[in-house]
Design an enzyme around this catalytic site. Structure first.
Site, PDB file in Angstrom:
ATOM      1  N   SER A 110      32.496 -85.281  68.689  1.00 22.48           N
ATOM      2  CA  SER A 110      32.347 -85.880  70.011  1.00 22.48           C
ATOM      3  C   SER A 110      31.581 -87.194  69.882  1.00 22.48           C
ATOM      4  O   SER A 110      31.920 -88.029  69.053  1.00 22.48           O
ATOM      5  CB  SER A 110      31.675 -84.879  70.962  1.00 22.48           C
ATOM      6  N   GLU A 241      40.644 -87.943  68.184  1.00 20.56           N
ATOM      7  CA  GLU A 241      40.746 -86.946  69.253  1.00 20.56           C
ATOM      8  C   GLU A 241      40.274 -87.555  70.564  1.00 20.56           C
ATOM      9  O   GLU A 241      39.451 -88.458  70.594  1.00 20.56           O
ATOM     10  CB  GLU A 241      39.974 -85.677  68.896  1.00 20.56           C
ATOM     11  N   HIS A 308      37.811 -81.238  70.842  1.00 21.71           N
ATOM     12  CA  HIS A 308      37.200 -80.450  71.903  1.00 21.71           C
ATOM     13  C   HIS A 308      37.971 -79.176  72.276  1.00 21.71           C
ATOM     14  O   HIS A 308      37.583 -78.491  73.215  1.00 21.71           O
ATOM     15  CB  HIS A 308      37.021 -81.323  73.156  1.00 21.71           C
TER      16      HIS A 308
END
Length: 338
Positions: A110, A241, A308
């Site tokens: 993240s 991502e 995620h």
């Protein structure tokens, strides 16, 4: 030249929050994660920022940077795993001591992926994109997540193999964790814009598009310099991502990366599963992937184990990876070559 740290059993994990810390009402999650690490043979040292959170950050940028720098210099800390990601890690980049960066693993994803990418691009020290500490609080680890230890224990010159997961998690149930933390209910199937089988080899770089795109054009996102001076112009293999971007914003971000030269001399791009990727007037993420594949004339893989929607593989920035995929299944071999 890439420098690879080596994880040893019994190592001390440093826990600091260069992005978001853990608010008081969730402290039991961090306490449990540290307890599980200690049950698995590690020691943990949690610094102040891990326990605080206000206004979208664990602390002021100067405090976060100083704590991270101190943890890097501390010879008793063997690897650093933040509790989780967040929003504003970018604030600390210009205060980090890149010039004296030791061979010490940093693991996360993240917002932490921005830190990982900047470290490897600036220093040539390999970093690990994978689980965060909070997600290691379960009684057990699923087979995919558990590979973080094997990957980080790999020595220079050796290789490590990971297989695609069998199942993934469609949605978080934070108030109802399984013994593995995750609820892995949906069959995993990697996909591609190409005809199968697909075989790709390149040096890994990547992270969360939402955050890493913001260092394009800065000293912390100099991909061309990294490619020329640290990996002798080998091809790159990107893994990316998407946390929150719509399909249109995803497209804008990828075009920006392309215009900045991030995809020059690129062997392929892999995209993680995403609960975002919202279509805009019928324009989908799959459209984005196909357009990018056509423009760059490279294979695109998507819905891979990254990001995620866990579980996720552990990808090492700087390692040479070979990806073999067919019929929705995949194998990733990472070679820790200098």
């Amino acid at each position: 030249m890439i420098t690879y740290p080596v994880l040893k059993k019994g190592s001390t994990i440093g826990v600091t929050a260069p992005s978001s810390g853990v608010p008081a009402e969730l402290h039991e999650l961090l306490t449990l994660a540290c307890k599980r690490a200690e049950e698995r043979g590690y020691s943990t040292v949690c610094k102040d920022t891990a326990w605080t959170q206000q206004k979208a950050r664990s602390a002021d940028a100067a405090i976060r940077a100083a704590e991270f720098n101190a943890m890097l210099r501390d010879e008793n800390i063997d690897l650093i795993i933040p509790p989780w990601g967040g929003e504003l890690l970018i604030e600390i980049l210009d205060q980090l001591d890149f010039e004296a960066f030791p061979a010490k693993w940093v693991l996360g994803y993240s917002d932490i992926s921005l830190l990982l990418l900047a470290i490897t691009l600036k220093t040539g020290v390999a970093t690990a994109h994978g689980t965060n500490l909070i997600d290691l609080r379960g009684e057990n680890m699923d087979a995919t997540t558990a590979q973080w230890e094997a990957v980080l224990s790999t020595k220079t010159g050796e290789q490590v193999v990971q297989e695609a997961s069998e199942y993934y998690q469609a949605e978080w149930q934070h108030d109802n964790p399984s013994p593995y933390v995750f609820h892995l209910t949906e069959p995993t199937r990697w996909k591609t814009t190409e005809s199968e089988p697909v075989h790709i080899t390149g040096r890994l770089l990547g992270g969360c598009i939402d955050t890493i795109r913001h260092v394009i054009g800065t000293p912390y996102g100099d991909v061309a310099r990294f490619q020329q001076t640290m990996i002798q112009n080998e091809q790159l293999l990107w893994y990316l991502e998407n946390c929150e971007l719509s399909a249109a914003d995803l497209r804008r971000s990828l075009v920006q990366m392309k215009l900045a030269g991030w995809f020059a001399h690129c062997a392929g791009i892999m995209f993680g599963r995403s609960a975002a990727n919202h279509a805009v007037q019928g324009y989908t993420a799959e459209d984005v992937y196909q357009e990018l594949a056509d423009e760059l004339r490279i294979p695109i893989l998507y819905d891979i184990d990254c990001g995620h929607m866990p579980p996720q593989m552990t990808f090492v920035n700087g390692a040479r990876a070979t990806v073999d995929m067919a019929e929705g299944r995949a194998k990733v071999t990472q070679h820790f070559c200098p």
